[in-house]
Design a protein around this motif. Structure first.
Motif, PDB file in Angstrom:
ATOM      1  N   PHE A  77       0.856  -1.180   0.000  1.00  0.00           N
ATOM      2  CA  PHE A  77       0.000   0.000   0.000  1.00  0.00           C
ATOM      3  C   PHE A  77       0.890   1.228   0.000  1.00  0.00           C
ATOM      4  O   PHE A  77       1.621   1.479   0.961  1.00  0.00           O
ATOM      5  CB  PHE A  77      -0.928  -0.001   1.213  1.00  0.00           C
ATOM      6  CG  PHE A  77      -1.912  -1.136   1.212  1.00  0.00           C
ATOM      7  CD1 PHE A  77      -3.073  -1.060   0.457  1.00  0.00           C
ATOM      8  CD2 PHE A  77      -1.666  -2.286   1.944  1.00  0.00           C
ATOM      9  CE1 PHE A  77      -3.981  -2.114   0.449  1.00  0.00           C
ATOM     10  CE2 PHE A  77      -2.566  -3.342   1.946  1.00  0.00           C
ATOM     11  CZ  PHE A  77      -3.732  -3.254   1.179  1.00  0.00           C
ATOM     12  N   GLY A  78       0.834   1.972  -1.086  1.00  0.00           N
ATOM     13  CA  GLY A  78       1.743   3.102  -1.256  1.00  0.00           C
ATOM     14  C   GLY A  78       1.191   4.420  -0.754  1.00  0.00           C
ATOM     15  O   GLY A  78       0.172   4.485  -0.051  1.00  0.00           O
ATOM     16  N   GLU A  79       1.839   5.490  -1.165  1.00  0.00           N
ATOM     17  CA  GLU A  79       1.505   6.825  -0.688  1.00  0.00           C
ATOM     18  C   GLU A  79       0.187   7.344  -1.253  1.00  0.00           C
ATOM     19  O   GLU A  79      -0.393   8.297  -0.726  1.00  0.00           O
ATOM     20  CB  GLU A  79       2.652   7.781  -1.030  1.00  0.00           C
ATOM     21  CG  GLU A  79       3.927   7.460  -0.265  1.00  0.00           C
ATOM     22  CD  GLU A  79       5.175   8.117  -0.851  1.00  0.00           C
ATOM     23  OE1 GLU A  79       5.035   9.168  -1.526  1.00  0.00           O
ATOM     24  OE2 GLU A  79       6.275   7.588  -0.639  1.00  0.00           O
ATOM     25  N   LYS A  80      -0.298   6.744  -2.318  1.00  0.00           N
ATOM     26  CA  LYS A  80      -1.578   7.165  -2.884  1.00  0.00           C
ATOM     27  C   LYS A  80      -2.725   6.967  -1.893  1.00  0.00           C
ATOM     28  O   LYS A  80      -3.792   7.579  -2.045  1.00  0.00           O
ATOM     29  CB  LYS A  80      -1.861   6.391  -4.170  1.00  0.00           C
ATOM     30  CG  LYS A  80      -0.931   6.744  -5.320  1.00  0.00           C
ATOM     31  CD  LYS A  80      -1.237   5.934  -6.568  1.00  0.00           C
ATOM     32  CE  LYS A  80      -0.300   6.288  -7.713  1.00  0.00           C
ATOM     33  NZ  LYS A  80      -0.587   5.510  -8.943  1.00  0.00           N
ATOM     34  N   ASN A  81      -2.523   6.124  -0.875  1.00  0.00           N
ATOM     35  CA  ASN A  81      -3.558   5.852   0.118  1.00  0.00           C
ATOM     36  C   ASN A  81      -3.519   6.817   1.291  1.00  0.00           C
ATOM     37  O   ASN A  81      -4.401   6.765   2.158  1.00  0.00           O
ATOM     38  CB  ASN A  81      -3.415   4.433   0.666  1.00  0.00           C
ATOM     39  CG  ASN A  81      -3.612   3.379  -0.391  1.00  0.00           C
ATOM     40  OD1 ASN A  81      -2.668   3.008  -1.089  1.00  0.00           O
ATOM     41  ND2 ASN A  81      -4.833   2.897  -0.547  1.00  0.00           N
ATOM     42  N   ALA A  82      -2.501   7.663   1.367  1.00  0.00           N
ATOM     43  CA  ALA A  82      -2.372   8.575   2.496  1.00  0.00           C
ATOM     44  C   ALA A  82      -3.495   9.603   2.506  1.00  0.00           C
ATOM     45  O   ALA A  82      -4.106   9.904   1.473  1.00  0.00           O
ATOM     46  CB  ALA A  82      -1.013   9.279   2.439  1.00  0.00           C
ATOM     47  N   PHE A  83      -3.755  10.183   3.675  1.00  0.00           N
ATOM     48  CA  PHE A  83      -4.852  11.133   3.847  1.00  0.00           C
ATOM     49  C   PHE A  83      -4.775  12.268   2.827  1.00  0.00           C
ATOM     50  O   PHE A  83      -5.787  12.653   2.233  1.00  0.00           O
ATOM     51  CB  PHE A  83      -4.831  11.704   5.267  1.00  0.00           C
ATOM     52  CG  PHE A  83      -5.756  12.869   5.464  1.00  0.00           C
ATOM     53  CD1 PHE A  83      -7.124  12.666   5.629  1.00  0.00           C
ATOM     54  CD2 PHE A  83      -5.267  14.166   5.468  1.00  0.00           C
ATOM     55  CE1 PHE A  83      -7.985  13.745   5.795  1.00  0.00           C
ATOM     56  CE2 PHE A  83      -6.124  15.251   5.635  1.00  0.00           C
ATOM     57  CZ  PHE A  83      -7.482  15.038   5.797  1.00  0.00           C
TER      58      PHE A  83
END
Length: 342
Positions: A98-104
């Protein structure tokens, strides 16, 4: 004559600054691909002209989106293209990624990945396996700024791509739209602390925030400011409330321009702040009542567009050189969304 001299002086200053920065950060240099991919900057610029042209299916907002994407890349473990990596499902003994695209600050928000894919494909055709996705993103952000009326600058090149990404670090490091200028007691979550951790001063923070002179934000990111804050122009707030009701999720994704000139890169962002028309809480706090030192930075850029452009270009060079991967570190990804197979 005086104006011409000032412009020439600033261009010379930025060129010297680019050379200094490239020397200070190892192998980065504006001429890094001069022999290995001599048409790189032309390929990127041509693709960006198309991406911003509504007549051929593009949109001017894309310039702001790619500038923001570059910022969100650099603020998490440096400018290494990590924000471009897609999630990867679990496969046998290999856990899911799960990469940074999932960050808030990124999920359902950052965009422009298809434009980077298009540029990467064109670059790979011209010079396969040579240019990193991180460098392509950096050039695209510069060109988007320029094509919307902003400054240009010599981009130090030679970054390599990461093989990892961190959603947790993205959640920690990316400034949220509700961030305060400072916190009391200090807890590291405020704007000044977040930028200081990256080696960026309050002035550099303020000038980089001027990127909000282009682009838009969703209602869910400014709703609390509209209904809960006093330091906001009444007519400005009333105009926005029509499409951003107090109780979500109705209107959550409604877009409002971040400043009054929309997709033109200029210093009107700072004029809006002094008129209490900053869209996001994290914008308006840059012009505080109780911090004259900080307020004077905003007033400087409100009154001097030339200074804003010059300082923005210099700050972008500095931010673009946060912890780059060079030499044999990382890799040159063939697909910007995926790590090269072993």
């Amino acid at each position: 004559m005086a104006a011409s001299f000032t412009t020439s002086w600033r261009c010379a200053f930025l060129a010297l600054l680019a050379l200094f920065v490239s020397g200070a950060y190892g192998q980065l240099s504006p001429t890094f691909y001069a022999s290995t991919c001599p048409n790189l900057t032309t390929i990127v610029r041509d693709a960006m002209v198309t991406a911003l042209n509504p007549a051929v299916g593009g949109e001017r907002r894309m310039g702001a989106s790619l500038l923001r994407l570059h910022f969100h890349d650099c603020f998490v473990e440096g400018c290494d293209g990590s924000v471009l990596l897609d999630n990867v499902p679990a496969n046998g003994s290999t856990p899911a990624f799960f990469g940074e695209k999932n960050a808030f600050g990124n999920i359902n928000s950052v965009r422009g990945f298809e434009v980077i894919d298009t540029i990467k494909a064109a670059v790979e055709q011209a010079c396969p396996g040579v240019v990193s996705c991180a460098d392509i993103l950096t050039l695209a952000a510069r060109d988007g700024t320029f094509l919307l009326g902003g400054p240009t600058w010599a981009v130090p090149l030679g970054r390599r791509d990461s093989t990892t990404a961190s959603m947790d670090l993205a959640n920690r490091d990316l400034p949220p739209p509700f961030a305060n200028l400072v916190t009391n007691p200090p807890d590291g979550s405020d704007l000044i602390a977040r930028f200081q951790r990256k080696g960026l001063s309050a002035t550099e923070m303020t000038v980089l925030s001027g990127a909000h002179t282009i682009g838009s934000a969703q209602c869910q990111n400014y709703r609390l400011r509209l209904y809960n804050e006093n330091r906001i122009d009444f007519q400005f707030a009333q105009g926005l409330k029509a499409n951003c009701p107090q109780n979500g999720p109705a209107g959550d994704t409604f877009l409002a321009p971040l400043d009054s000139t929309g997709s033109t890169f200029d210093n009107k962002y700072y004029t809006d702040l002094t008129g209490l028309r900053g869209l996001l809480h994290s914008d308006q706090v840059l012009y505080p009542q109780n911090n004259q030192t900080q307020a004077k930075i905003v007033l400087k850029y409100k009154g001097d567009n030339t200074a804003f452009f010059a300082d923005f270009a210099a700050a972008m060079i500095k931010m673009g050189n946060l912890s780059p991967l060079t030499g044999t570190a990382g890799q040159i990804r063939t697909n910007c969304r995926l790590v090269n197979p072993a």
